[in-house]
Design a protein around this motif. Structure first.
Motif, PDB file in Angstrom:
ATOM      1  N   TYR A  34       0.988  -1.179  -0.053  1.00 21.90           N
ATOM      2  CA  TYR A  34      -0.083   0.171   0.030  1.00 21.90           C
ATOM      3  C   TYR A  34       0.914   1.178  -0.025  1.00 21.90           C
ATOM      4  N   MET A  35       0.350   2.240  -0.852  1.00 24.46           N
ATOM      5  CA  MET A  35       1.069   3.434  -0.763  1.00 24.46           C
ATOM      6  C   MET A  35       0.220   4.570  -0.505  1.00 24.46           C
ATOM      7  N   THR A  36       0.777   5.611   0.184  1.00 23.03           N
ATOM      8  CA  THR A  36       0.015   6.859   0.487  1.00 23.03           C
ATOM      9  C   THR A  36       0.941   8.071   0.380  1.00 23.03           C
ATOM     10  N   ILE A  37       0.078   9.080   0.605  1.00 17.65           N
ATOM     11  CA  ILE A  37       0.663  10.473   0.368  1.00 17.65           C
ATOM     12  C   ILE A  37       1.169  10.606   1.715  1.00 17.65           C
ATOM     13  N   ASP A  38       2.232  11.815   1.721  1.00 20.17           N
ATOM     14  CA  ASP A  38       2.894  12.182   2.849  1.00 20.17           C
ATOM     15  C   ASP A  38       1.899  12.935   4.124  1.00 20.17           C
TER      16      ASP A  38
ATOM     17  N   GLU B 202       5.567   5.694   1.083  1.00 25.17           N
ATOM     18  CA  GLU B 202       4.993   7.097   1.270  1.00 25.17           C
ATOM     19  C   GLU B 202       5.614   8.321   0.391  1.00 25.17           C
ATOM     20  N   ALA B 203       4.946   9.136  -0.466  1.00 24.74           N
ATOM     21  CA  ALA B 203       5.513  10.206  -1.240  1.00 24.74           C
ATOM     22  C   ALA B 203       4.707  11.578  -1.023  1.00 24.74           C
ATOM     23  N   THR B 204       5.460  12.458  -1.350  1.00 25.27           N
ATOM     24  CA  THR B 204       4.921  13.941  -1.319  1.00 25.27           C
ATOM     25  C   THR B 204       3.943  14.245  -2.210  1.00 25.27           C
ATOM     26  N   ASN B 205       3.483  13.486  -3.429  1.00 26.16           N
ATOM     27  CA  ASN B 205       2.437  13.806  -4.324  1.00 26.16           C
ATOM     28  C   ASN B 205       1.842  12.621  -5.129  1.00 26.16           C
ATOM     29  N   SER B 206       0.656  12.827  -5.514  1.00 22.92           N
ATOM     30  CA  SER B 206       0.127  11.642  -6.135  1.00 22.92           C
ATOM     31  C   SER B 206       0.908  11.108  -7.381  1.00 22.92           C
TER      32      SER B 206
ATOM     33  N   THR C 293       3.805  10.920  -8.140  1.00 20.71           N
ATOM     34  CA  THR C 293       4.925  10.002  -7.683  1.00 20.71           C
ATOM     35  C   THR C 293       4.229   8.535  -7.699  1.00 20.71           C
ATOM     36  N   LEU C 294       3.253   8.568  -6.576  1.00 20.53           N
ATOM     37  CA  LEU C 294       2.700   7.377  -6.304  1.00 20.53           C
ATOM     38  C   LEU C 294       2.059   6.458  -7.566  1.00 20.53           C
ATOM     39  N   LEU C 295       1.653   7.093  -8.488  1.00 21.48           N
ATOM     40  CA  LEU C 295       0.941   6.723  -9.860  1.00 21.48           C
ATOM     41  C   LEU C 295       1.957   6.214 -10.444  1.00 21.48           C
ATOM     42  N   GLY C 296       3.386   6.811 -10.597  1.00 27.21           N
ATOM     43  CA  GLY C 296       4.575   6.362 -11.298  1.00 27.21           C
ATOM     44  C   GLY C 296       4.802   5.106 -10.602  1.00 27.21           C
ATOM     45  N   LEU C 297       4.837   4.886  -9.399  1.00 24.39           N
ATOM     46  CA  LEU C 297       5.263   3.755  -8.541  1.00 24.39           C
ATOM     47  C   LEU C 297       4.231   2.542  -8.815  1.00 24.39           C
ATOM     48  N   VAL C 298       2.774   2.868  -8.824  1.00 25.14           N
ATOM     49  CA  VAL C 298       1.701   1.997  -9.390  1.00 25.14           C
ATOM     50  C   VAL C 298       2.080   1.381 -10.904  1.00 25.14           C
ATOM     51  N   GLU C 299       2.630   2.475 -11.601  1.00 25.32           N
ATOM     52  CA  GLU C 299       2.782   1.835 -13.150  1.00 25.32           C
ATOM     53  C   GLU C 299       3.993   0.718 -13.182  1.00 25.32           C
ATOM     54  N   ALA C 300       4.821   1.024 -12.169  1.00 23.97           N
ATOM     55  CA  ALA C 300       6.117   0.236 -12.129  1.00 23.97           C
ATOM     56  C   ALA C 300       5.776  -1.099 -11.297  1.00 23.97           C
TER      57      ALA C 300
ATOM     58  N   LEU D 217       4.790  -1.630  -8.043  1.00 22.31           N
ATOM     59  CA  LEU D 217       5.479  -1.744  -6.885  1.00 22.31           C
ATOM     60  C   LEU D 217       4.182  -1.833  -5.708  1.00 22.31           C
ATOM     61  N   GLY D 218       2.965  -1.867  -6.162  1.00 20.38           N
ATOM     62  CA  GLY D 218       1.773  -1.913  -5.120  1.00 20.38           C
ATOM     63  C   GLY D 218       0.795  -1.287  -5.696  1.00 20.38           C
TER      64      GLY D 218
END
Length: 187
Positions: free
Chosen positions: A107-111, A136-140, A142-149, A151-152
């Motif tokens: 699970y990934m979330t915003i800061d 955890e990242a500071t903006n959405s 970045t999270l979407l980039g991790l999802v595309e990779a 990673l969760g």
């Protein structure tokens, strides 16, 4: 009004609504005023509110400001939070996902400094088993980039998601509870 090619409009906008929502908004505005130039301040909710309050932005699209006496706030719509998944992820084909089910996935979330995170934390206080974050990242975005990779999965505002068939990203509605936020136009 009569706008010239030198006229500039400065817009403040929360980062989570920037990538997909704002271009549609600007396109419509540009059809009415074809010579206008845009300066865009994309930042967190507090920073967008400050930019509008200090006069650095002509107006803003934000999730906060309704309680501030120096800010004129007009709600323009509600959006829900969704689970962003890679198209190949096990949750991608689901009709809906519960918050508790997210515990079984990376699970990934915003800061915590984000207005979205504060809203989510408040909405989930009664949830007995909240998902624990792996990223955890500071903006959405970045999270979407991790999802595309692959990673969760990430919880993001619906406007953060592409509105067309994206080659890798899919959103699934979150329930139990449904969490929404209100976007407003601030001046």
């Amino acid at each position: 009004s009569d706008l010239t090619s030198r006229d500039v409009v400065t817009i403040g906008c929360v980062t989570s609504a920037v990538y997909y929502f704002r271009p549609r908004f600007i396109r419509r505005y540009r059809e009415i005023y074809p010579k206008i130039r845009f300066r865009i301040i994309d930042d967190g909710a507090k920073e967008v509110q400050k930019a509008v309050s200090r006069g650095e932005a002509d107006f803003g699209i934000n999730i906060i400001g309704a309680q501030e006496p120096e800010v004129e706030y007009h709600a323009i719509g509600k959006e829900r939070f969704v689970v962003a998944c890679h198209r190949d992820h096990a949750l991608a084909s689901r009709e809906e996902v519960t918050w508790t089910e997210l515990r079984a996935h990376d699970y990934m979330t915003i800061d915590k400094s984000s207005g979205n995170r504060q809203l989510l934390d408040h909405a989930l206080t009664a949830l007995p088993q909240r998902p624990q974050w792996s990223y955890e990242a500071t903006n959405s975005q970045t999270l979407l980039g991790l999802v595309e990779a692959s990673l969760g999965v990430a919880v993001v505002p619906e406007l953060s998601m592409p509105h067309t068939n994206h080659p890798t990203l899919v959103s699934v509605p979150l329930v139990d509870p449904v969490v929404t936020r209100t976007l407003g136009l601030i001046r």
